[in-house]
Structures are given as structure tokens and as C-alpha cells.
Write a protein that holds these residues in place. Structure first.
Motif, PDB file in Angstrom:
ATOM      1  N   LYS A  83      15.900  -6.744  14.715  1.00  0.00           N
ATOM      2  CA  LYS A  83      16.734  -7.893  15.090  1.00  0.00           C
ATOM      3  C   LYS A  83      17.249  -7.837  16.527  1.00  0.00           C
ATOM      4  O   LYS A  83      17.124  -8.818  17.263  1.00  0.00           O
ATOM      5  CB  LYS A  83      17.888  -8.042  14.112  1.00  0.00           C
ATOM      6  CG  LYS A  83      18.791  -9.225  14.414  1.00  0.00           C
ATOM      7  CD  LYS A  83      19.933  -9.302  13.409  1.00  0.00           C
ATOM      8  CE  LYS A  83      20.863 -10.427  13.730  1.00  0.00           C
ATOM      9  NZ  LYS A  83      21.900 -10.043  14.675  1.00  0.00           N
ATOM     10  N   PRO A  84      17.811  -6.722  16.998  1.00  0.00           N
ATOM     11  CA  PRO A  84      18.281  -6.703  18.393  1.00  0.00           C
ATOM     12  C   PRO A  84      17.147  -6.911  19.410  1.00  0.00           C
ATOM     13  O   PRO A  84      17.380  -7.465  20.480  1.00  0.00           O
ATOM     14  CB  PRO A  84      18.910  -5.313  18.552  1.00  0.00           C
ATOM     15  CG  PRO A  84      19.242  -4.882  17.174  1.00  0.00           C
ATOM     16  CD  PRO A  84      18.191  -5.496  16.296  1.00  0.00           C
ATOM     17  N   ALA A  85      15.938  -6.487  19.062  1.00  0.00           N
ATOM     18  CA  ALA A  85      14.809  -6.681  19.983  1.00  0.00           C
ATOM     19  C   ALA A  85      14.524  -8.163  20.173  1.00  0.00           C
ATOM     20  O   ALA A  85      14.280  -8.625  21.299  1.00  0.00           O
ATOM     21  CB  ALA A  85      13.565  -5.970  19.451  1.00  0.00           C
ATOM     22  N   ILE A  86      14.570  -8.909  19.094  1.00  0.00           N
ATOM     23  CA  ILE A  86      14.317 -10.348  19.180  1.00  0.00           C
ATOM     24  C   ILE A  86      15.381 -11.009  20.051  1.00  0.00           C
ATOM     25  O   ILE A  86      15.076 -11.867  20.879  1.00  0.00           O
ATOM     26  CB  ILE A  86      14.239 -10.967  17.770  1.00  0.00           C
ATOM     27  CG1 ILE A  86      13.023 -10.386  17.025  1.00  0.00           C
ATOM     28  CG2 ILE A  86      14.158 -12.485  17.834  1.00  0.00           C
ATOM     29  CD1 ILE A  86      12.993 -10.655  15.550  1.00  0.00           C
ATOM     30  N   ALA A  87      16.623 -10.569  19.902  1.00  0.00           N
ATOM     31  CA  ALA A  87      17.701 -11.105  20.748  1.00  0.00           C
ATOM     32  C   ALA A  87      17.448 -10.751  22.218  1.00  0.00           C
ATOM     33  O   ALA A  87      17.617 -11.598  23.098  1.00  0.00           O
ATOM     34  CB  ALA A  87      19.049 -10.561  20.286  1.00  0.00           C
ATOM     35  N   HIS A  88      17.032  -9.516  22.479  1.00  0.00           N
ATOM     36  CA  HIS A  88      16.735  -9.127  23.863  1.00  0.00           C
ATOM     37  C   HIS A  88      15.602  -9.972  24.442  1.00  0.00           C
ATOM     38  O   HIS A  88      15.666 -10.409  25.600  1.00  0.00           O
ATOM     39  CB  HIS A  88      16.368  -7.641  23.950  1.00  0.00           C
ATOM     40  CG  HIS A  88      17.543  -6.735  23.967  1.00  0.00           C
ATOM     41  ND1 HIS A  88      17.865  -5.923  22.913  1.00  0.00           N
ATOM     42  CD2 HIS A  88      18.496  -6.517  24.910  1.00  0.00           C
ATOM     43  CE1 HIS A  88      18.965  -5.238  23.207  1.00  0.00           C
ATOM     44  NE2 HIS A  88      19.367  -5.584  24.420  1.00  0.00           N
ATOM     45  N   PHE A  89      14.563 -10.194  23.655  1.00  0.00           N
ATOM     46  CA  PHE A  89      13.433 -11.006  24.144  1.00  0.00           C
ATOM     47  C   PHE A  89      13.879 -12.445  24.429  1.00  0.00           C
ATOM     48  O   PHE A  89      13.493 -13.034  25.434  1.00  0.00           O
ATOM     49  CB  PHE A  89      12.272 -11.004  23.147  1.00  0.00           C
ATOM     50  CG  PHE A  89      11.589  -9.668  23.009  1.00  0.00           C
ATOM     51  CD1 PHE A  89      11.376  -8.844  24.100  1.00  0.00           C
ATOM     52  CD2 PHE A  89      11.138  -9.244  21.771  1.00  0.00           C
ATOM     53  CE1 PHE A  89      10.741  -7.629  23.966  1.00  0.00           C
ATOM     54  CE2 PHE A  89      10.498  -8.021  21.625  1.00  0.00           C
ATOM     55  CZ  PHE A  89      10.300  -7.207  22.724  1.00  0.00           C
ATOM     56  N   ALA A 133      11.418  -4.081  23.997  1.00  0.00           N
ATOM     57  CA  ALA A 133      10.233  -3.274  23.667  1.00  0.00           C
ATOM     58  C   ALA A 133      10.653  -1.891  23.176  1.00  0.00           C
ATOM     59  O   ALA A 133      10.080  -1.366  22.205  1.00  0.00           O
ATOM     60  CB  ALA A 133       9.320  -3.160  24.893  1.00  0.00           C
ATOM     61  N   GLY A 134      11.663  -1.317  23.808  1.00  0.00           N
ATOM     62  CA  GLY A 134      12.162  -0.015  23.360  1.00  0.00           C
ATOM     63  C   GLY A 134      12.736  -0.085  21.962  1.00  0.00           C
ATOM     64  O   GLY A 134      12.523   0.814  21.136  1.00  0.00           O
ATOM     65  N   THR A 135      13.451  -1.163  21.666  1.00  0.00           N
ATOM     66  CA  THR A 135      14.027  -1.335  20.329  1.00  0.00           C
ATOM     67  C   THR A 135      12.931  -1.444  19.278  1.00  0.00           C
ATOM     68  O   THR A 135      13.025  -0.835  18.209  1.00  0.00           O
ATOM     69  CB  THR A 135      14.936  -2.583  20.286  1.00  0.00           C
ATOM     70  OG1 THR A 135      15.946  -2.445  21.278  1.00  0.00           O
ATOM     71  CG2 THR A 135      15.580  -2.748  18.929  1.00  0.00           C
ATOM     72  N   ILE A 136      11.877  -2.205  19.601  1.00  0.00           N
ATOM     73  CA  ILE A 136      10.746  -2.321  18.661  1.00  0.00           C
ATOM     74  C   ILE A 136      10.094  -0.958  18.446  1.00  0.00           C
ATOM     75  O   ILE A 136       9.785  -0.575  17.307  1.00  0.00           O
ATOM     76  CB  ILE A 136       9.698  -3.344  19.176  1.00  0.00           C
ATOM     77  CG1 ILE A 136      10.267  -4.764  19.146  1.00  0.00           C
ATOM     78  CG2 ILE A 136       8.392  -3.249  18.403  1.00  0.00           C
ATOM     79  CD1 ILE A 136      10.460  -5.347  17.770  1.00  0.00           C
ATOM     80  N   ALA A 137       9.889  -0.216  19.527  1.00  0.00           N
ATOM     81  CA  ALA A 137       9.267   1.112  19.413  1.00  0.00           C
ATOM     82  C   ALA A 137      10.111   2.033  18.540  1.00  0.00           C
ATOM     83  O   ALA A 137       9.572   2.730  17.661  1.00  0.00           O
ATOM     84  CB  ALA A 137       9.066   1.716  20.805  1.00  0.00           C
ATOM     85  N   ILE A 138      11.418   2.029  18.758  1.00  0.00           N
ATOM     86  CA  ILE A 138      12.304   2.886  17.964  1.00  0.00           C
ATOM     87  C   ILE A 138      12.365   2.381  16.518  1.00  0.00           C
ATOM     88  O   ILE A 138      12.324   3.173  15.580  1.00  0.00           O
ATOM     89  CB  ILE A 138      13.718   2.931  18.588  1.00  0.00           C
ATOM     90  CG1 ILE A 138      13.691   3.525  19.996  1.00  0.00           C
ATOM     91  CG2 ILE A 138      14.691   3.676  17.695  1.00  0.00           C
ATOM     92  CD1 ILE A 138      13.232   4.949  20.108  1.00  0.00           C
ATOM     93  N   ALA A 139      12.457   1.057  16.341  1.00  0.00           N
ATOM     94  CA  ALA A 139      12.538   0.497  14.985  1.00  0.00           C
ATOM     95  C   ALA A 139      11.283   0.817  14.185  1.00  0.00           C
ATOM     96  O   ALA A 139      11.360   1.038  12.970  1.00  0.00           O
ATOM     97  CB  ALA A 139      12.752  -1.012  15.046  1.00  0.00           C
ATOM     98  N   SER A 140      10.135   0.855  14.848  1.00  0.00           N
ATOM     99  CA  SER A 140       8.886   1.109  14.121  1.00  0.00           C
ATOM    100  C   SER A 140       8.841   2.512  13.523  1.00  0.00           C
ATOM    101  O   SER A 140       8.096   2.764  12.579  1.00  0.00           O
ATOM    102  CB  SER A 140       7.675   0.879  15.035  1.00  0.00           C
ATOM    103  OG  SER A 140       7.621   1.855  16.044  1.00  0.00           O
TER     104      SER A 140
END
Length: 184
Positions: A83-89, A133-140
């Protein structure tokens, strides 16, 4: 500044609630359910008070319900962690608008170095995309403690550092530009 921080806290309330409940209970599903309920309660409270809900509040509510629901259905925290990644994007995309930062700057800055402010706006957009992108990488990875560290320490620290660097650079450039104009 206080009102800006309050607005950000409101926009990211469901993420904050998720993080706090998870850290206290170590239960992803409970934290997700409470975050969804909190996001819905926040929207209902604003509507009852007659307050207009901004785009970020609606987006945050939708993301909390959709991604939180996916987390609850699959028992996979990676959905809600994204969720935070989508907000960042989304914020990064908004920051790609030329000159978006000019309205937040003092008149002296916009008069003397508007081109630097425009460049700074693009730098902020790049930072938002990198943090997303970092949030997605960590979330994955699904590692919630690593994610919590990233979104609270790394992402927040990067924004604070960027703000400090921007302040110093803009101050330096303005001072030099004004000195050069005075000599001329």
C-alpha cells in the motif's frame, strides 16, 4: 508545518494503525482488519462532520479495503505491505508536473531561482518512485519487521534528508545569485 504533518498522518492513518497493531500483537490478520476498520471509520467520521474527503483519503480507503481484503483472503501480508508503495508512485506521478513546487516556496525563491525549484520538484518525484520501488522490493519478501523498518526509518529518513539537502542547496544558490546580482 504542523498542519502538513497532520494531513499526512490522516492520509496514511490505516498504514500507521496497521503498523502499531502489528508491532503490539504480532498478528498480521488482526492488524489488517483493524487498519481496514480504521480507514472506514475515518471516512465515515469525516462525512458525518461534513468534511470533504480529499483524493488521498479516498485512495487510502480504497487501497486499505482492496489490499487489506486480499491480505485477509490469502493470509499473505505482501498485499497490505504494498500500500505505501502505491501511494509513493501516485505522489511521484503528481510531482512530475512541471513547477508543482513553486507554490510551496517563498516569493524570494520563486523570483530568483525558479529553474532550481523545478529541478528540485523532479528530484522529489524521482525520490518517490525510488521509495515506492524499495517498498515493493521489501514487501515482496513478506518480512514485516524489515518492511516496518523500511517505511518508518528509511523512507522517512530519505524524505527528511532530501528536505535538508534541498534547503541547503536552495539557500546556497540564492545567496550566490543575489551576491552576483549585487556586484553587477
Amino acid at each position: 508545518m504542523k498542519s502538513v504533518l497532520a494531513k499526512l498522518a490522516t492520509d496514511f492513518l490505516s498504514t500507521i494503525v496497521f503498523l502499531v497493531v502489528y508491532l503490539v500483537t504480532d498478528n498480521v490478520l488482526l492488524a489488517t482488519g483493524v487498519a481496514i476498520a480504521g480507514a472506514i471509520a475515518q471516512a465515515i467520521r469525516a462525512r458525518v462532520r461534513g468534511e470533504a474527503l480529499g483524493f488521498m483519503t479516498w485512495a487510502s480507503l480504497a487501497l486499505a479495503i482492496v489490499l487489506g481484503g486480499a491480505t485477509l483472503l490469502t493470509n499473505d501480508p505482501r498485499f497490505v505491505l504494498a500500500k505505501p508503495a502505491i501511494a509513493h508512485f501516485a505522489i511521484g506521478a503528481i510531482m512530475l508536473k512541471r513547477g508543482w513546487m513553486l507554490r510551496y516556496m517563498p516569493a524570494r525563491v520563486t523570483e530568483v531561482i525558479p529553474e532550481y525549484v523545478t529541478l528540485a520538484g523532479y528530484a522529489w518525484a524521482l525520490l518517490m518512485f525510488a521509495l515506492g520501488a524499495g517498498t515493493i522490493a521489501i514487501a515482496s519478501t513478506g518480512d514485516i519487521k524489515l518492511w516496518a523498518t523500511y517505511v518508518t526509518v528509511v523512507a522517512a529518513g530519505a524524505k527528511i534528508a532530501a528536505f535538508a539537502i534541498q534547503y541547503v542547496v536552495i539557500r546556497f544558490v540564492i545567496t550566490n545569485r543575489l551576491r552576483a546580482a549585487a556586484r553587477a
